[in-house]
Design an enzyme around this catalytic site. Structure first.
Site, PDB file in Angstrom:
ATOM      1  N   GLY A  42      29.669  37.049  45.757  1.00 39.00           N
ATOM      2  CA  GLY A  42      29.838  37.817  44.514  1.00 39.00           C
ATOM      3  C   GLY A  42      31.183  37.549  43.870  1.00 39.00           C
ATOM      4  O   GLY A  42      31.328  37.605  42.642  1.00 39.00           O
ATOM      5  N   ALA A  43      32.165  37.250  44.712  1.00 40.96           N
ATOM      6  CA  ALA A  43      33.497  36.984  44.173  1.00 40.96           C
ATOM      7  C   ALA A  43      33.502  35.688  43.361  1.00 40.96           C
ATOM      8  O   ALA A  43      34.215  35.570  42.366  1.00 40.96           O
ATOM      9  CB  ALA A  43      34.513  36.924  45.301  1.00 40.96           C
ATOM     10  N   GLY A  47      52.054  67.634  34.231  1.00 40.91           N
ATOM     11  CA  GLY A  47      50.867  68.354  33.780  1.00 40.91           C
ATOM     12  C   GLY A  47      49.981  67.434  32.961  1.00 40.91           C
ATOM     13  O   GLY A  47      49.971  66.225  33.137  1.00 40.91           O
ATOM     14  N   GLY A  48      49.273  68.049  32.017  1.00 36.53           N
ATOM     15  CA  GLY A  48      48.336  67.281  31.184  1.00 36.53           C
ATOM     16  C   GLY A  48      49.033  66.233  30.348  1.00 36.53           C
ATOM     17  O   GLY A  48      48.391  65.295  29.858  1.00 36.53           O
TER      18      GLY A  48
HETATM   19  C1  HXC Z   1      59.445  75.191  27.209  1.00 34.15           C
HETATM   20  C2  HXC Z   1      60.834  74.104  28.631  1.00 34.15           C
HETATM   21  C3  HXC Z   1      59.735  73.472  29.261  1.00 34.15           C
HETATM   22  C4  HXC Z   1      58.436  73.783  28.774  1.00 34.15           C
HETATM   23  C5  HXC Z   1      61.513  72.802  30.218  1.00 34.15           C
HETATM   24  N1  HXC Z   1      61.896  73.661  29.260  1.00 34.15           N
HETATM   25  N2  HXC Z   1      60.182  72.684  30.243  1.00 34.15           N
HETATM   26  N3  HXC Z   1      60.678  74.948  27.621  1.00 34.15           N
HETATM   27  N4  HXC Z   1      58.349  74.642  27.748  1.00 34.15           N
HETATM   28  N5  HXC Z   1      57.357  73.227  29.296  1.00 34.15           N
HETATM   29  C6  HXC Z   1      63.250  74.044  28.930  1.00 34.15           C
HETATM   30  C7  HXC Z   1      63.889  74.901  30.007  1.00 34.15           C
HETATM   31  O1  HXC Z   1      63.537  76.240  29.835  1.00 34.15           O
HETATM   32  C8  HXC Z   1      65.349  74.653  29.759  1.00 34.15           C
HETATM   33  O2  HXC Z   1      65.757  75.405  28.663  1.00 34.15           O
HETATM   34  C9  HXC Z   1      65.383  73.216  29.302  1.00 34.15           C
HETATM   35  O3  HXC Z   1      64.042  72.885  28.871  1.00 34.15           O
HETATM   36  C10 HXC Z   1      65.729  72.241  30.407  1.00 34.15           C
HETATM   37  O4  HXC Z   1      64.922  72.528  31.526  1.00 34.15           O
HETATM   38  P1  HXC Z   1      65.518  72.712  32.992  1.00 34.15           P
HETATM   39  O5  HXC Z   1      64.471  73.354  33.806  1.00 34.15           O
HETATM   40  O6  HXC Z   1      66.856  73.372  32.920  1.00 34.15           O
HETATM   41  O7  HXC Z   1      65.743  71.208  33.416  1.00 34.15           O
HETATM   42  P2  HXC Z   1      65.503  70.523  34.827  1.00 34.15           P
HETATM   43  O8  HXC Z   1      66.123  71.337  35.904  1.00 34.15           O
HETATM   44  O9  HXC Z   1      65.941  69.122  34.659  1.00 34.15           O
HETATM   45  O10 HXC Z   1      63.943  70.531  35.054  1.00 34.15           O
HETATM   46  C11 HXC Z   1      63.111  69.822  34.191  1.00 34.15           C
HETATM   47  C12 HXC Z   1      61.636  70.138  34.470  1.00 34.15           C
HETATM   48  C13 HXC Z   1      61.466  71.688  34.501  1.00 34.15           C
HETATM   49  C14 HXC Z   1      61.280  69.546  35.840  1.00 34.15           C
HETATM   50  C15 HXC Z   1      60.811  69.457  33.424  1.00 34.15           C
HETATM   51  O11 HXC Z   1      62.032  72.213  33.310  1.00 34.15           O
HETATM   52  C16 HXC Z   1      60.057  72.078  34.570  1.00 34.15           C
HETATM   53  O12 HXC Z   1      59.485  72.078  35.663  1.00 34.15           O
HETATM   54  N6  HXC Z   1      59.503  72.471  33.423  1.00 34.15           N
HETATM   55  C17 HXC Z   1      58.129  72.904  33.365  1.00 34.15           C
HETATM   56  C18 HXC Z   1      57.218  71.749  33.570  1.00 34.15           C
HETATM   57  C19 HXC Z   1      55.813  72.168  33.385  1.00 34.15           C
HETATM   58  O13 HXC Z   1      55.220  72.758  34.324  1.00 34.15           O
HETATM   59  N7  HXC Z   1      55.316  72.010  32.163  1.00 34.15           N
HETATM   60  C20 HXC Z   1      54.027  72.403  31.803  1.00 34.15           C
HETATM   61  C21 HXC Z   1      53.129  71.359  32.339  1.00 34.15           C
HETATM   62  S1  HXC Z   1      51.503  71.727  31.938  1.00 34.15           S
HETATM   63  P3  HXC Z   1      67.159  76.182  28.666  1.00 34.15           P
HETATM   64  O14 HXC Z   1      67.248  76.728  27.300  1.00 34.15           O
HETATM   65  O15 HXC Z   1      67.061  77.207  29.732  1.00 34.15           O
HETATM   66  O16 HXC Z   1      68.174  75.138  28.976  1.00 34.15           O
HETATM   67  C22 HXC Z   1      51.271  70.907  30.549  1.00 34.15           C
HETATM   68  C23 HXC Z   1      49.932  71.130  30.034  1.00 34.15           C
HETATM   69  C24 HXC Z   1      49.634  70.100  29.015  1.00 34.15           C
HETATM   70  O17 HXC Z   1      52.059  70.237  30.029  1.00 34.15           O
HETATM   71  C25 HXC Z   1      48.190  70.101  28.858  1.00 34.15           C
HETATM   72  C26 HXC Z   1      47.780  69.012  27.968  1.00 34.15           C
HETATM   73  C27 HXC Z   1      46.316  68.806  28.075  1.00 34.15           C
END
Ligand code: HXC
Length: 516
Positions: free
Chosen positions: A406-407, A171-172
């Site tokens: 140019g290069a 993501g971001g």
């Molecule tokens: C809260 C999160 C989390 C998140 C993971 N966890 N991502 N908790 N916020 N963004 C937690 C899970 O709930 C889980 O908790 C633990 O971390 C481990 O995650 P798993 O899914 O069990 O691990 P894995 O199978 O290895 O997968 C990892 C992962 C997946 C690929 C990162 O968790 C995932 O897809 N997470 C979401 C990614 C995402 O879309 N993030 C937001 C992006 S947008 P428990 O307690 O159940 O073990 C963004 C916007 C930013 O970041 C903008 C900035 C400008």
């Protein structure tokens, strides 16, 4: 509370902090072949030098779904340490705590070390292993990222910033590393993408794995987002340490000078046979680099990306220099869109951190083609011209063979700002190659001849003999000296040293507007 109770609480809190997400999650991290956040810091820095900041900081516990999920440190380990003799500020995200996700306090800890790095003029290193914005903390998390991106931007060009991606970075969240100077990735461990495979499958129907989409190979070879790829975390950390050794701590310092044991008087006789006499024959510019610069000192950047140019750091008589070279072995070294981006960004890094630039020139020009034109080669190619023209560090050019159009201007023009231009006797400086030139300027004569092909060959030969040498440019003063290749190392060392005290002012302005 009795004193005993106070100490007991202290021990409990400390052990809680070190346990992070707990034994099971630490085991899961190890089972995936990944180190924990603290182990990574230990691998990277000098033993015993790490000092943690805000170690007991915790989330506010008020957010949706986070009841009872307060972890000291809030999923990130942040502080300062020594790498070699340099003080660095760093953080390492802890995937065992809420997936290393970034909440308000997690972001605050990162922002604090960023600010300390900036105010101390020390390099900043981030180790990313995170699920991104902590979903439960909503906008607090987004604002946290905003602060981090801003700090990355304000530190850009002031302190070196490295991103070491050792897990998901989605993501971001990817934009903080993207603003930093160098991104390191490890095969099978690191992933970076704006949206993962599931979202892509839903939106576009494309089916792709995490590794293929955002793994180290994808970003080092295809997208150019990342600069370095490694087989293991240990190799990756070693490279972080090595790269840091070439750089100053900040833009206010000079790069370190080290004793490489390679003599400044060493001749380079191998170059005489390395450069082919035939204008179109390929050779590997990295062989030239290996012979000329201090032995084994070349540290290539973006090795797998846009390979028609080669960029990287090396040492010349112990002094760090940035090499910006054409690679005749790949597509005859034609400059394309990606090579322009790669070269320009590298030049700007060198300029920001007082690293002299050495261009090694053997280039037929910019790559022709509809795809390149419509992809914006004009805009991208302009970045190199802009970056070279704005750079105030010593800029040295060595014309090895072709320097066309140019290069030539990008790689060797005194008017653009190169301080010293050297050429081998094999240098060919022209608006274009002899075939194209003869076809244009003698078109009528060739067409009118009884034997057009013979006439064309004659004119090409004539052009070759009279124009394709370095002495016309040297006669105008655009080439300072035509040198024997065996003195290439000696001459480059002298050229850098004579320009070390260079000072060049620029008109006051807020900032330029490089074509992006
Ligand atoms: C809260 C999160 C989390 C998140 C993971 N966890 N991502 N908790 N916020 N963004 C937690 C899970 O709930 C889980 O908790 C633990 O971390 C481990 O995650 P798993 O899914 O069990 O691990 P894995 O199978 O290895 O997968 C990892 C992962 C997946 C690929 C990162 O968790 C995932 O897809 N997470 C979401 C990614 C995402 O879309 N993030 C937001 C992006 S947008 P428990 O307690 O159940 O073990 C963004 C916007 C930013 O970041 C903008 C900035 C400008």
């Amino acid at each position: 509370m009795t004193k005993e109770e106070q100490f007991s609480l202290f021990r409990e809190k400390r052990s809680e902090m070190m346990r992070a997400g707990g034994e099971d999650r630490i085991k899961a991290q190890h089972d995936r072949g990944k180190l924990t956040a603290r182990e990574r810091i230990e691998t990277l820095v000098e033993e015993g030098s790490f000092i943690e900041h805000q170690a007991f900081m915790v989330g506010r516990d008020a957010s949706f779904g986070l009841d009872g999920k307060r972890y000291p440190g809030d999923g990130v380990v942040a502080g300062t340490a020594k790498i070699g003799d340099k003080q660095v500020f760093l953080f390492s995200q802890d995937f065992t705590v809420l997936g290393g996700s970034l909440g308000e306090m997690h972001a605050e800890r990162i922002a604090q070390v960023q600010q300390l790095a900036l105010t101390n003029g020390s390099p900043f290193i981030q180790i990313n292993d995170s699920g991104g914005a902590r979903i439960q903390e909503g906008v607090l998390s987004l604002e946290g990222y905003g602060k981090i991106f801003r700090n990355n931007t304000l530190a850009s060009g002031v302190i070196p910033q490295f991103s070491v991606i050792l897990g998901p970075c989605a993501g971001g969240a990817v934009y903080s590393p993207a603003i930093t100077d160098f991104i390191f990735m490890v095969d099978g461990v690191s992933n970076m993408y704006i949206t993962g495979p599931d979202v892509i499958r839903t939106v576009t129907g494309e089916d792709i794995s995490h590794e293929e989409l955002g793994g180290a190979a994808a970003h080092c070879a295809k997208s150019g987002v990342a600069h370095f790829r490694f087989a293991s975390e240990a190799d990756c950390m070693e490279a972080v340490r090595t790269l840091l050794g070439y750089l100053p701590a900040s833009n206010l310092e000079q790069p370190p000078v080290v004793d490489t044991g390679d003599s400044a008087d060493r001749e380079t006789p191998g170059l005489a046979t390395l450069i082919p006499a035939e204008e179109k024959k390929a050779y590997d510019i990295k062989d030239l680099i290996a012979e000329v610069f201090d032995e084994g000192s070349f540290f290539e950047v973006h090795e797998e990306y846009a390979q028609t140019v080669v960029v990287g750091f090396a040492r010349l008589a112990g002094r760090t220099v940035g090499i910006f070279a054409n690679q005749p072995k790949v597509f005859a070294a034609a400059l394309n869109i990606d090579a322009s981006d790669k070269g320009a960004r590298f030049i700007r890094f060198c300029d920001a951190f007082n690293i002299p630039i050495i261009s090694l020139v053997d280039v037929p020009g910019f790559l022709p083609g509809v795809e390149q034109e419509h992809g914006g080669i004009i805009r991208h190619g302009a970045k190199i011209l802009y970056a070279v023209a704005e750079a105030t560090v010593p800029k040295i050019s060595l014309i090895v063979r072709k320097a066309y159009g140019g290069a030539y201007i990008c790689m060797a023009s005194k008017a653009l700002g190169y301080d010293r231009v050297l050429a081998f006797p094999t240098a060919q400086i022209a608006v274009m190659g002899p075939d194209g030139a003869a076809n244009i300027i003698f078109r009528k004569e060739i067409a009118a001849a009884d034997d057009a092909d013979a006439k064309r060959r004659e004119k090409i030969e004539e052009f070759n003999k009279s124009v394709m040498n370095p002495f016309i440019a040297a006669g105008y003063g655009f080439v300072d000296d035509v040198i024997d290749p065996k003195y290439a190392r000696i001459e480059l060392i002298r050229s850098v040293e004579m320009n070390l005290r260079k000072r060049e002012d620029r008109p006051a302005r807020k900032h330029g507007n490089i074509p992006l």
